[in-house]
Scaffold this active site. Structure first.
Site, short mmCIF file in Angstrom:
data_model
loop_
_atom_site.label_atom_id
_atom_site.label_comp_id
_atom_site.label_asym_id
_atom_site.label_seq_id
_atom_site.Cartn_x
_atom_site.Cartn_y
_atom_site.Cartn_z
N HIS A 126 52.11 23.50 49.48
CA HIS A 126 51.59 24.58 48.65
C HIS A 126 52.73 25.42 48.06
O HIS A 126 52.69 25.80 46.89
CB HIS A 126 50.64 25.47 49.48
CG HIS A 126 50.00 26.56 48.71
ND1 HIS A 126 48.97 26.33 47.82
CD2 HIS A 126 50.22 27.90 48.69
CE1 HIS A 126 48.60 27.47 47.28
NE2 HIS A 126 49.35 28.44 47.79
N SER A 144 51.38 34.79 43.29
CA SER A 144 52.41 34.44 42.31
C SER A 144 51.92 33.42 41.29
O SER A 144 52.40 33.40 40.15
CB SER A 144 53.66 33.91 43.03
OG SER A 144 54.25 34.95 43.77
N PHE A 145 50.99 32.57 41.67
CA PHE A 145 50.44 31.58 40.75
C PHE A 145 49.79 32.24 39.54
O PHE A 145 49.81 31.70 38.43
CB PHE A 145 49.42 30.70 41.49
CG PHE A 145 48.99 29.48 40.74
CD1 PHE A 145 49.76 28.32 40.79
CD2 PHE A 145 47.84 29.48 39.98
CE1 PHE A 145 49.37 27.19 40.10
CE2 PHE A 145 47.43 28.34 39.29
CZ PHE A 145 48.21 27.20 39.35
N GLU A 146 49.25 33.45 39.72
CA GLU A 146 48.55 34.16 38.65
C GLU A 146 49.46 35.02 37.78
O GLU A 146 49.02 35.62 36.80
CB GLU A 146 47.44 35.04 39.25
CG GLU A 146 46.29 34.28 39.87
CD GLU A 146 46.57 33.72 41.26
OE1 GLU A 146 45.92 32.72 41.63
OE2 GLU A 146 47.46 34.25 41.96
#
EC number: 2.5.1.78
Length: 158
Positions: A93, A61-63
Site C-alpha cells: 500500500h 496523501s492519495f487525495e
C-alpha cells in the site's frame, strides 16, 4: 546573461495554498505548524482571517492531487504546498500511495503552471517520521522555504 532566482525578501506578496492529509495527523499537524511558522516569519499573514494562506484537509496523501487541482480552480495561487506522511507498513500500500501521490501532484502542477511543493514524508518507521516532524528537525519549515523560493521565482519569470 540573465539569471533568475527566487527571493525570500518579498514573500509577503505571495498567495499560498496548503493541502494536507489527515492520516498520520500526529505527524502532519507538526509539519503544518513548522510550515506556517516559516511562512509567518517571512512576512505572510497566517492568521485565520488571512486571505494569503488557505488550508484544505483531505483524508490521506492519495487525495492530495485532486484537492490541489480543485483548490487551484477556486482561486489563483502563486504556490501550493502538499503535506502528508506515509509510513511503510507490511503491505505494498505504501508504494502505491507514494507513487500515485507524487505523480498526481507533479501532473497537477504542470497542468496549472503553478509550483506544488511535495511535502509528503515517506519513512520506514514512525520514529523516522517524528524526527522529521520536529524532534530533530521540522521539514515543514523546509517545505515553506521551497514554496517561498518557487513562488517568487515563477512570479519573476512571468
Amino acid at each position: 546573461m540573465t539569471i533568475f532566482e527566487g527571493s525570500f525578501t518579498n514573500a509577503s506578496t505571495l498567495k499560498v495554498g496548503i493541502v494536507i492529509a489527515r492520516f498520520n495527523d500526529l505527524i502532519t499537524n507538526k509539519i503544518l505548524s513548522g510550515c506556517l511558522d516559516c511562512l509567518k516569519k517571512h512576512g505572510l499573514d497566517t492568521s485565520e482571517l488571512s486571505n494569503q494562506v488557505d488550508i484544505v484537509w483531505v483524508p490521506g496523501s492519495f487525495e492530495l492531487p485532486i484537492a490541489a487541482k480543485t483548490l487551484m480552480k477556486k482561486k489563483s495561487y502563486d504556490v501550493v504546498i502538499a503535506l502528508g506522511a506515509v509510513i511503510r507498513g507490511e503491505t505494498s500500500h505504501y508504494d502505491v500511495v507514494i507513487s500515485e501521490a507524487s505523480k498526481g501532484i507533479s501532473q497537477v502542477s504542470n497542468e496549472n503552471n503553478v509550483p506544488i511543493i511535495f511535502g509528503v514524508l515517506t519513512t520506514d518507521t514512525l520514529q523516522q517520521a517524528l524526527e522529521r516532524a520536529g524532534i530533530k528537525n521540522n521539514l515543514g519549515w523546509n517545505y515553506a522555504l521551497q514554496a517561498i523560493e518557487m513562488g517568487s521565482l515563477i512570479k519573476n519569470l512571468n
